[in-house]
Write a protein that holds these residues in place. Structure first.
Motif, PDB file in Angstrom:
ATOM      1  N   ARG A  67       4.125  -0.188  -0.652  1.00 49.55           N
ATOM      2  CA  ARG A  67       3.510   0.959  -1.336  1.00 49.55           C
ATOM      3  C   ARG A  67       2.928   0.551  -2.685  1.00 49.55           C
ATOM      4  O   ARG A  67       1.833   0.994  -3.066  1.00 49.55           O
ATOM      5  CB  ARG A  67       4.536   2.087  -1.505  1.00 49.55           C
ATOM      6  CG  ARG A  67       4.842   2.836  -0.220  1.00 49.55           C
ATOM      7  CD  ARG A  67       5.571   4.144  -0.496  1.00 49.55           C
ATOM      8  NE  ARG A  67       6.871   3.940  -1.120  1.00 49.55           N
ATOM      9  CZ  ARG A  67       8.006   3.777  -0.439  1.00 49.55           C
ATOM     10  NH1 ARG A  67       7.992   3.806   0.891  1.00 49.55           N
ATOM     11  NH2 ARG A  67       9.156   3.613  -1.073  1.00 49.55           N
TER      12      ARG A  67
ATOM     13  N   LEU B 264      -0.311  -1.343  -1.882  1.00 48.41           N
ATOM     14  CA  LEU B 264      -1.396  -0.473  -1.408  1.00 48.41           C
ATOM     15  C   LEU B 264      -1.953   0.405  -2.531  1.00 48.41           C
ATOM     16  O   LEU B 264      -3.144   0.747  -2.539  1.00 48.41           O
ATOM     17  CB  LEU B 264      -0.890   0.405  -0.260  1.00 48.41           C
ATOM     18  CG  LEU B 264      -0.622  -0.324   1.064  1.00 48.41           C
ATOM     19  CD1 LEU B 264       0.184   0.546   2.007  1.00 48.41           C
ATOM     20  CD2 LEU B 264      -1.940  -0.741   1.714  1.00 48.41           C
ATOM     21  N   LYS B 265      -1.090   0.768  -3.462  1.00 46.48           N
ATOM     22  CA  LYS B 265      -1.523   1.627  -4.563  1.00 46.48           C
ATOM     23  C   LYS B 265      -2.613   0.970  -5.408  1.00 46.48           C
ATOM     24  O   LYS B 265      -3.442   1.652  -6.030  1.00 46.48           O
ATOM     25  CB  LYS B 265      -0.315   1.988  -5.430  1.00 46.48           C
ATOM     26  CG  LYS B 265      -0.574   3.104  -6.422  1.00 46.48           C
ATOM     27  CD  LYS B 265       0.706   3.506  -7.135  1.00 46.48           C
ATOM     28  CE  LYS B 265       0.455   4.646  -8.113  1.00 46.48           C
ATOM     29  NZ  LYS B 265       1.696   5.040  -8.811  1.00 46.48           N
ATOM     30  N   LYS B 266      -2.638  -0.350  -5.416  1.00 45.29           N
ATOM     31  CA  LYS B 266      -3.654  -1.071  -6.188  1.00 45.29           C
ATOM     32  C   LYS B 266      -5.061  -0.770  -5.687  1.00 45.29           C
ATOM     33  O   LYS B 266      -6.031  -0.927  -6.405  1.00 45.29           O
ATOM     34  CB  LYS B 266      -3.410  -2.582  -6.104  1.00 45.29           C
ATOM     35  CG  LYS B 266      -2.100  -3.053  -6.707  1.00 45.29           C
ATOM     36  CD  LYS B 266      -1.913  -4.529  -6.464  1.00 45.29           C
ATOM     37  CE  LYS B 266      -0.560  -5.034  -6.955  1.00 45.29           C
ATOM     38  NZ  LYS B 266      -0.352  -6.481  -6.649  1.00 45.29           N
ATOM     39  N   TYR B 267      -5.154  -0.343  -4.425  1.00 45.81           N
ATOM     40  CA  TYR B 267      -6.470  -0.140  -3.807  1.00 45.81           C
ATOM     41  C   TYR B 267      -6.733   1.345  -3.496  1.00 45.81           C
ATOM     42  O   TYR B 267      -7.580   1.656  -2.687  1.00 45.81           O
ATOM     43  CB  TYR B 267      -6.551  -0.971  -2.520  1.00 45.81           C
ATOM     44  CG  TYR B 267      -6.188  -2.417  -2.749  1.00 45.81           C
ATOM     45  CD1 TYR B 267      -7.106  -3.301  -3.313  1.00 45.81           C
ATOM     46  CD2 TYR B 267      -4.898  -2.893  -2.486  1.00 45.81           C
ATOM     47  CE1 TYR B 267      -6.772  -4.626  -3.570  1.00 45.81           C
ATOM     48  CE2 TYR B 267      -4.556  -4.205  -2.732  1.00 45.81           C
ATOM     49  CZ  TYR B 267      -5.491  -5.067  -3.274  1.00 45.81           C
ATOM     50  OH  TYR B 267      -5.158  -6.368  -3.534  1.00 45.81           O
ATOM     51  N   SER B 268      -5.990   2.211  -4.170  1.00 45.15           N
ATOM     52  CA  SER B 268      -6.100   3.647  -3.854  1.00 45.15           C
ATOM     53  C   SER B 268      -7.449   4.235  -4.231  1.00 45.15           C
ATOM     54  O   SER B 268      -7.858   5.272  -3.700  1.00 45.15           O
ATOM     55  CB  SER B 268      -4.988   4.414  -4.570  1.00 45.15           C
ATOM     56  OG  SER B 268      -5.085   4.222  -5.979  1.00 45.15           O
ATOM     57  N   ASN B 269      -8.189   3.586  -5.142  1.00 45.99           N
ATOM     58  CA  ASN B 269      -9.487   4.122  -5.568  1.00 45.99           C
ATOM     59  C   ASN B 269     -10.670   3.427  -4.895  1.00 45.99           C
ATOM     60  O   ASN B 269     -11.822   3.650  -5.276  1.00 45.99           O
ATOM     61  CB  ASN B 269      -9.635   3.982  -7.089  1.00 45.99           C
ATOM     62  CG  ASN B 269      -8.629   4.842  -7.836  1.00 45.99           C
ATOM     63  OD1 ASN B 269      -8.318   5.957  -7.387  1.00 45.99           O
ATOM     64  ND2 ASN B 269      -8.110   4.347  -8.939  1.00 45.99           N
TER      65      ASN B 269
END
Length: 403
Positions: free
Chosen positions: A394, A397-402
């Motif tokens: 998680r 993946l959060k690094k690529y949320s935008n």
């Protein structure tokens, strides 16, 4: 070195290694014998005999980073010392640096009242008593701590506690006098992470029953005094609530971060000791006309073991540095990574060592079965691999949320 040791830590490590050579390793066989013969309900005399010697040499309470009671070390400074102590099951308690007392002392230091510190922290720091931590429950999947069903209900000036806990380390120890209990004070709160609280429960309170010790791969007391404990209408004063209702998860994160560092550094020490045993064994045994150490498969395993230990140590030191510099909350990914990597590394190396020892490796004569029990247990304790892997994913993946 990426993380050089300060002169203070170098000197403490030298003293610690000297103590291990003079007092710990020579008494290791006696420790395992007493644990087997006396069982998990008794105090092991060898431990009590060695504690005053450790204290006399100022090798005591080295783990407390924020307190005037210990050596004043950071997590990074304590890590190499913790590794030395982890080389044998006997050592941590001798230096008053064993779980769950270390975590419980940190909780009392950070969140306890002055009265709590005087009544419980002071005797824990002096090694006069022991403690337990009651979180995991048999009726629910405790890998998700929001599942915990035990109740803590306010009744006037008291709280009433009900619940069934297991893997409550230390509860069978006759010196165990205080329990930190986690349960629900607000089960209907829409924020599942604010339903839980932690409260101090003296072990002599009516309604507490230590049902049984729980073996870890048939070991009772070594590597762990795991226990099942039932709490039935246990009443404690409202002042025993730690930090306030609904703040159990906040306390847990403060407690478990350093605890995971300690577990991992001890396991690295255990893996080092295991590799030493493996190397000595294969150099002394001959198969098919040549030493086992000259067999290619053996050399490959020894090489892989060294690589894995070095990788695990650097990963753990990095987590310790992150905790010291940015705090436990920000260092969650680093802590989660070591909790997956280190126990798996130790399990693999111990397994190879058992193989190298032949049939004897499966006995208790070489300390490998006890070592494996510890390493395998720690793939579950303080959160199973699966939970930590999900958390790491998680974060990634959060690094690529935008995107």
């Amino acid at each position: 070195m990426l993380y050089p040791m300060s002169p203070k830590v170098v000197e403490l490590k030298r003293k610690l290694e000297s103590f291990m050579d003079r007092h710990i390793y020579p008494n290791e066989e006696r420790f395992y014998r007493e644990a087997e013969e006396l069982g998990p309900w008794k105090v092991y005399p060898v431990v009590e005999e060695l504690k005053p010697l450790a204290r006399a040499e100022s090798l005591w309470n080295l783990f407390l980073p924020e307190s005037g009671h210990g050596a004043g070390l950071t997590n990074l400074e304590y890590a190499p010392l913790c590794e030395v102590m982890g080389r044998t099951h006997l050592a941590p308690e001798v230096f008053n640096c064993s779980a769950p007392d270390t975590g419980n002392m940190e909780v009392l230091e950070r969140y306890g009242t002055e009265k709590d510190k005087e009544r419980w922290l002071k005797p824990l720091l002096s090694g006069e008593i022991r403690s337990c931590f009651a979180m995991t429950e048999p009726a629910v999947a405790s890998s998700d701590a929001t599942n915990i069903e035990s109740s803590i209900v306010r009744d006037g000036d008291h709280y009433v506690i009900n619940g069934r806990k297991w893997y409550t380390t230390n509860a069978t120890d006759p010196r165990c006098k205080i329990c930190i209990f986690m349960g629900k004070t607000d089960p209907d709160n829409p924020d599942r992470h604010k339903q839980q609280s932690m409260i101090l429960v003296p072990m002599d309170t009516p309604g507490i029953e230590v049902k049984r010790p729980l073996p870890v791969f048939s070991f009772y007391g070594v590597p762990d005094r795991a226990s099942e404990v039932v709490f039935t209408n246990v009443r404690v004063p409202k002042e025993n609530m730690l930090l306030g209702e609904g703040r159990g998860f906040e306390i847990a994160q403060g407690r478990l971060g350093p605890g995971r560092i300690h577990h991992c550094m001890r396991l690295i020490g255990l893996a080092e000791r295991t590799l030493e045993k493996m190397c000595r064994r294969v150099r002394s045994r001959v198969t098919f006309g040549k030493p086992v150490s000259e067999q290619t498969v053996t050399q490959e395993r020894i090489a892989e073991a060294r690589i894995m230990i070095e990788q695990a140590r650097l990963l753990t030191l990095n987590a310790a540095y992150a905790m010291d510099t940015v705090g436990n909350k920000v260092a969650k990914a680093e802590i989660a990574m070591i909790k997956v990597a280190v126990p798996n590394m130790a399990c693999q190396i111990i397994d190879w060592a058992i193989q190298a020892h032949g049939g004897g490796g499966t006995s208790n004569d070489f300390g490998l079965t006890q070592a494996y029990a510890t390493a395998r247990l720690l793939r579950l304790a303080d959160g199973p691999d699966e939970v930590h892997r999900n958390q790491i994913a998680r974060f990634e993946l959060k690094k690529y949320s935008n995107d």
